[in-house]
Structures are given as structure tokens and as C-alpha cells.
Design an enzyme around this catalytic site. Structure first.
Site, PDB file in Angstrom:
ATOM      1  N   HIS A 192       0.862  -1.182   0.000  1.00  0.00           N
ATOM      2  CA  HIS A 192       0.000   0.000   0.000  1.00  0.00           C
ATOM      3  C   HIS A 192       0.898   1.231   0.000  1.00  0.00           C
ATOM      4  O   HIS A 192       1.904   1.272   0.701  1.00  0.00           O
ATOM      5  CB  HIS A 192      -0.893   0.022   1.253  1.00  0.00           C
ATOM      6  CG  HIS A 192      -1.736   1.271   1.324  1.00  0.00           C
ATOM      7  ND1 HIS A 192      -2.941   1.387   0.668  1.00  0.00           N
ATOM      8  CD2 HIS A 192      -1.523   2.456   1.938  1.00  0.00           C
ATOM      9  CE1 HIS A 192      -3.430   2.602   0.872  1.00  0.00           C
ATOM     10  NE2 HIS A 192      -2.591   3.270   1.647  1.00  0.00           N
ATOM     11  N   ASP A 234     -16.096   1.295   5.852  1.00  0.00           N
ATOM     12  CA  ASP A 234     -15.114   2.281   5.392  1.00  0.00           C
ATOM     13  C   ASP A 234     -15.721   3.217   4.362  1.00  0.00           C
ATOM     14  O   ASP A 234     -15.445   4.417   4.378  1.00  0.00           O
ATOM     15  CB  ASP A 234     -13.884   1.585   4.804  1.00  0.00           C
ATOM     16  CG  ASP A 234     -12.883   2.603   4.255  1.00  0.00           C
ATOM     17  OD1 ASP A 234     -12.439   3.462   5.041  1.00  0.00           O
ATOM     18  OD2 ASP A 234     -12.581   2.577   3.056  1.00  0.00           O
ATOM     19  N   ARG A 271     -16.187  11.416   6.577  1.00  0.00           N
ATOM     20  CA  ARG A 271     -14.931  12.093   6.965  1.00  0.00           C
ATOM     21  C   ARG A 271     -14.669  13.265   6.036  1.00  0.00           C
ATOM     22  O   ARG A 271     -14.268  14.340   6.457  1.00  0.00           O
ATOM     23  CB  ARG A 271     -13.752  11.113   6.902  1.00  0.00           C
ATOM     24  CG  ARG A 271     -13.657  10.193   8.102  1.00  0.00           C
ATOM     25  CD  ARG A 271     -12.699   9.058   7.816  1.00  0.00           C
ATOM     26  NE  ARG A 271     -11.330   9.501   7.605  1.00  0.00           N
ATOM     27  CZ  ARG A 271     -10.406   8.773   6.983  1.00  0.00           C
ATOM     28  NH1 ARG A 271     -10.697   7.575   6.499  1.00  0.00           N
ATOM     29  NH2 ARG A 271      -9.182   9.236   6.840  1.00  0.00           N
ATOM     30  N   SER A 303      -9.047   2.834   8.192  1.00  0.00           N
ATOM     31  CA  SER A 303      -9.491   2.776   6.802  1.00  0.00           C
ATOM     32  C   SER A 303      -8.541   1.933   5.943  1.00  0.00           C
ATOM     33  O   SER A 303      -8.973   1.046   5.203  1.00  0.00           O
ATOM     34  CB  SER A 303      -9.585   4.205   6.264  1.00  0.00           C
ATOM     35  OG  SER A 303      -9.799   4.207   4.887  1.00  0.00           O
ATOM     36  N   LYS A 341      -9.038  -2.674   5.098  1.00  0.00           N
ATOM     37  CA  LYS A 341      -9.164  -3.208   3.739  1.00  0.00           C
ATOM     38  C   LYS A 341      -8.085  -4.262   3.470  1.00  0.00           C
ATOM     39  O   LYS A 341      -8.332  -5.254   2.802  1.00  0.00           O
ATOM     40  CB  LYS A 341      -9.094  -2.075   2.710  1.00  0.00           C
ATOM     41  CG  LYS A 341     -10.400  -1.284   2.663  1.00  0.00           C
ATOM     42  CD  LYS A 341     -10.323  -0.068   1.759  1.00  0.00           C
ATOM     43  CE  LYS A 341      -9.641   1.081   2.437  1.00  0.00           C
ATOM     44  NZ  LYS A 341      -9.704   2.363   1.761  1.00  0.00           N
TER      45      LYS A 341
END
Ligand code: IUR
Length: 448
Positions: free
Chosen positions: A84, A163, A170, A185, A189
């Protein structure tokens, strides 16, 4: 059990929420039994009071459990991995790393996002390839991982629904930039992908979410703690994000550069990011004993062509016609036969002679965004062919009046203000004989 107003008050007053409290909140969000105003108030209370590690852990787990959690065959134990990135300009690492890992025997169920604000999204980049389908069913994901080893897909309705709801709120309540909310968040995932190992590329610099190393490190530690808490062996690499990664920015231009990288002709900074992160994953998953040994295997998978074959197979599995996938992967592909070229190109010239000291990625991204390469609101269309090619590198000595940037654009043309902004993105300083040092990777953080 506390009521929703009592839960909000507890957080607002700075007390620590327990597992039951957080479960009740997330269940209420997922089942839509909470009002948006209440969710917004809780998000603001979390933004203001923060969360201790146990709360963030619980938030991450409950978010992950709000929807489907993938499960894999027993034979894949230890080899399901992903990465990520917190978002960069010209960041196309996933397009090269996912197939390289597949070529090294891993299973990579990569769930990516779309571009928002100044950062691009991997899904948008892939969608510039005609036919590429980022929405696979769970069965198709399993089939693609079995036959190819990697897929790059979007988040489905049933994956971490909490999420999706929280992220929209948000955005609406100015609570995006909260460490526990970002952590929940991102890691929920990854948790739903049921990974064995995860590497995080946490960026810092003027084109990153976090501008300095210290705050990026804090985010990295929070993400690592949450990932490791879910049983995913999670490491992080802190990397500089000032100058765009590689030489191309913009969706289809980045696909072209990724394909060139998969043919062994990638720019050194992109390849450093790919091999560093791949090497870390290989070490963390126990396949090799050092990161450098893993990096070497990733590098060989790319230069030997195995990663390119995986990318070609992944394109076919995700809907791209055989002939198209084959043409893009040819040694000397005519990319613009398949990836639409923008109607206009304009070269900008250097205004002084000297050494290239900086190319401001943030400024470049902001102008390209306005020209149609990015979106301001989720769901907005983008123009895949808008982008820019850097014609100079950091540390290069240049004469006055040589082209340094080629902008790909469509009507309306760039305003003089936009041209000025781009010209100011380039800093050319006094010539120096020493080679400019720009270390991309600042630090590696490995799980304990
Ligand atoms: N990416 C995510 O998936 N979640 C976040 O909160 C942010 C980026 I910021």
C-alpha cells in the site's frame, strides 16, 4: 450497552472506548441505524481526542469485519501479500510490483483505489487500457489468483462497507486527517484481503500527505501496529515524495512507463521502489533471509521478462482482448496505437542554464489535475490521456532553452498562469561537479 449519544460523549470527554463500544458504533454505521449527524460527531470526537493503540486496533478489526473477509486455499498459506502506498505523484509501483511478485510465486489480491485530489489512482491508470475491468467478483479474483497470481481490482460493495460510509462522512466533516481514522481505513481493507505480509510505502515531502519524516513515521508506526495486530506481518518503507516518480505523470502515460519498466527499461527511482518493497515482502514472508536477496529476485523477475508475462496474463484475465494485451507487451510496442494520445503536446523550455535541483511534483500534479488528469469529487470522469513527460532528471546539467517538460493536453489549452506555474516547478541552480544526491528511501521499518 451504551447508547450512541453516550458513546459520543465518552469519546468527546476523552475516555477510552472499549471493544464493545467500538463494535456497537461500527455495527450501527454498517446497519445504518445511526444518524449521519451522530457518525459525524463521533468522527470529530475521534479527530479531536485521538485513539490509544488498543482503540485503533479495535476500530480496524471491527471495520474489517463489517463485510466479507476473503479466504484462500490452505496451499497459499504464507504467500498472500500486498503493498500500500500513501500516495504519490507518478506512483506506478503497483503496476510493476504486483506482476513481479506473481512471477516470484506469490499471490497478490491487490485492492486499489481511484485518484482523488492531487494523487493518481492505480484503478484509473489501468482503466486507460481498453477493456481493462477492475470489478471482478470474488470467484473471478480467486480464478485469476490461481491462474496468474495477481489481480488489481476495486473495492466491492461487500468489502469493508463501514469504510465507504465513514470515508464519505470524513470528507464531509473535515476529519480525513486523523491518524486512527486513516489507520482503520487503510488496514481494515488489507485485513479483508487476509494477507500474510504487507509492505507500506509511507511517503513524506512536499507532494505527500505528510510533509516531514517525523509525521510520516508516526503514521507508519500506527499502520504497522494495526497490521501486525491483525496477524499480518507488516513492514514499512519511508520514502521521499518531492519529485515525481519516474518520468511520466498521468494515467495512460504511466501505463506506458510501467510497461517499459516491465521490459527492463524502467527509470532507476521507480525500480528502486519496486525492488525495495518486493525485497521486504519476500523477507517478511520468510522466502529469503535478507531484503537485498529478495530485491535481487524481484529485479530478475522484471529484467528476465517473467513479470511482463504475468502483467499480460493479468490484463487478459481482467477483460483486455488478447491482441491488445499482446501489442502492449511487444518489445517495441507502438503504445499510441492502443492508448489514446492527447490531441496536443507542448514543450516547456528551461529559462536558465545550470543543474536541475528540483521538479516540484505537487505543482505538476495540481496543474495536470486541472487539465483533466484528476478528479475533485468521487465519481467524476477523468481524461486518461492528459499528463506530462519529464525530459530532464534531477542533478542533470542543462543549457538555457532546452525542452524540460512535454505536457499532453486537450482543449481548453493551458492558461498563461498554468504555464507559469509549471515553469516555476523547475528549479535550476548553479552548476556543480558533484553528482546530486537524492536518496529516495529514507528508512526501512521491519516488524519486531
Ligand atoms: N486511503 C484510504 O484507503 N483511506 C484513507 O483514509 C486515506 C487514504 I487518507
Amino acid at each position: 450497552m451504551l447508547s450512541i449519544p453516550e458513546l459520543i460523549k465518552k469519546k468527546r470527554d476523552g475516555q477510552t472506548l472499549n471493544d464493545d463500544d467500538i463494535r456497537a458504533f461500527i455495527n450501527a454505521v454498517t446497519s445504518a441505524t445511526i444518524q449521519d449527524s451522530q457518525t459525524g460527531a463521533m468522527l470529530m470526537a475521534i479527530w479531536q481526542k485521538g485513539m490509544v493503540a488498543t482503540e485503533t486496533q479495535s476500530l480496524t478489526r471491527e471495520m474489517m469485519l463489517s463485510g466479507d473477509v476473503m479466504s484462500w486455499p490452505k496451499e497459499w498459506a504464507g504467500i498472500v501479500v500486498d503493498k500500500h502506498s500513501t500516495g504519490g505523484v507518478g506512483d506506478k509501483v503497483s503496476l510493476v510490483l504486483a506482476p513481479a511478485l506473481a512471477a516470484c510465486g506469490y499471490k497478490v489480491p491487490m485492492i486499489s483505489g481511484r485518484g482523488l485530489a492531487h494523487t493518481g489512482g492505480t484503478l484509473d491508470k489501468l482503466e486507460s487500457i481498453p477493456g481493462f475491468n477492475v470489478y471482478l467478483t470474488a470467484t473471478q479474483v480467486m480464478e485469476t489468483l490461481s491462474s496468474v497470481g495477481c489481480c488489481i481490482v476495486g473495492q466491492t460493495e461487500s468489502l469493508v462497507p463501514a469504510d465507504r460510509i465513514l470515508y464519505a462522512l470524513r470528507d464531509a466533516t473535515s476529519t480525513v486527517d486523523s491518524l486512527p481514522l486513516i489507520t482503520g481505513s487503510i488496514i481494515s481493507k488489507k485485513g479483508a484481503e487476509s494477507l500474510n505480509a504487507l509492505v507500506l510505502d509511507v511517503k513524506f515531502g512536499h507532494a505527500a500527505l505528510y510533509k516531514d519524516l517525523a509525521s510520516a513515521k508516526e503514521l507508519a508506526h500506527s499502520l504497522m501496529t494495526a497490521g501486525n495486530g491483525l496477524g499480518i506481518c507488516t513492514g514499512a518503507v519511508l520514502t521521499r515524495m518531492d519529485v515525481p516518480i519516474g518520468r511520466r505523470v498521468g494515467n495512460s502515460l504511466e501505463v506506458m512507463e510501467s510497461l517499459e519498466a516491465l521490459k527492463g527499461r524502467g527509470p532507476p527511482d521507480l525500480m528502486e521502489l519496486v525492488t525495495t518493497q518486493g525485497g521486504m515482502l519476500m523477507m517478511m514472508s520468510g522466502k529469503v533471509s535478507s531484503q537485498s536477496e529478495g530485491s535481487k529476485l524481484i529485479s530478475e523477475a522484471v529484467t528476465g521478462g517473467a513479470a511482463l508475462s504475468k502483467f499480460q496474463a493479468m490484463m487478459k484475465a481482467q477483460g483486455v482482448a488478447n491482441e491488445v494485451a499482446q501489442s502492449l507487451c511487444a518489445a517495441h510496442a507502438d503504445y499510441h496505437r492502443i492508448l489514446r494520445k492527447a490531441e496536443h503536446q507542448m514543450e516547456l523550455k528551461t529559462q536558465t542554464e545550470g543543474t536541475v535541483r528540483d521538479i516540484n511534483g505537487m505543482v505538476l500534479a495540481e496543474v495536470l489535475h486541472k487539465l483533466g488528469a484528476g478528479r475533485t469529487k468521487a465519481g467524476e470522469p477523468i481524461n486518461h490521456s492528459v499528463g506530462a513527460e519529464l525530459l530532464v532528471s534531477l542533478g542533470q546539467n542543462v543549457k538555457k532553452g532546452v525542452p524540460w517538460l512535454c505536457v499532453h493536453y486537450e482543449r481548453p489549452a493551458l492558461s498563461s498562469d498554468q504555464i507559469n506555474q509549471l515553469q516555476n516547478a523547475l528549479t535550476v541552480g548553479a552548476p556543480r561537479n558533484d553528482t546530486h544526491s537524492h536518496t529516495l528511501v529514507a528508512e526501512l521499518l521491519l516488524p519486531q
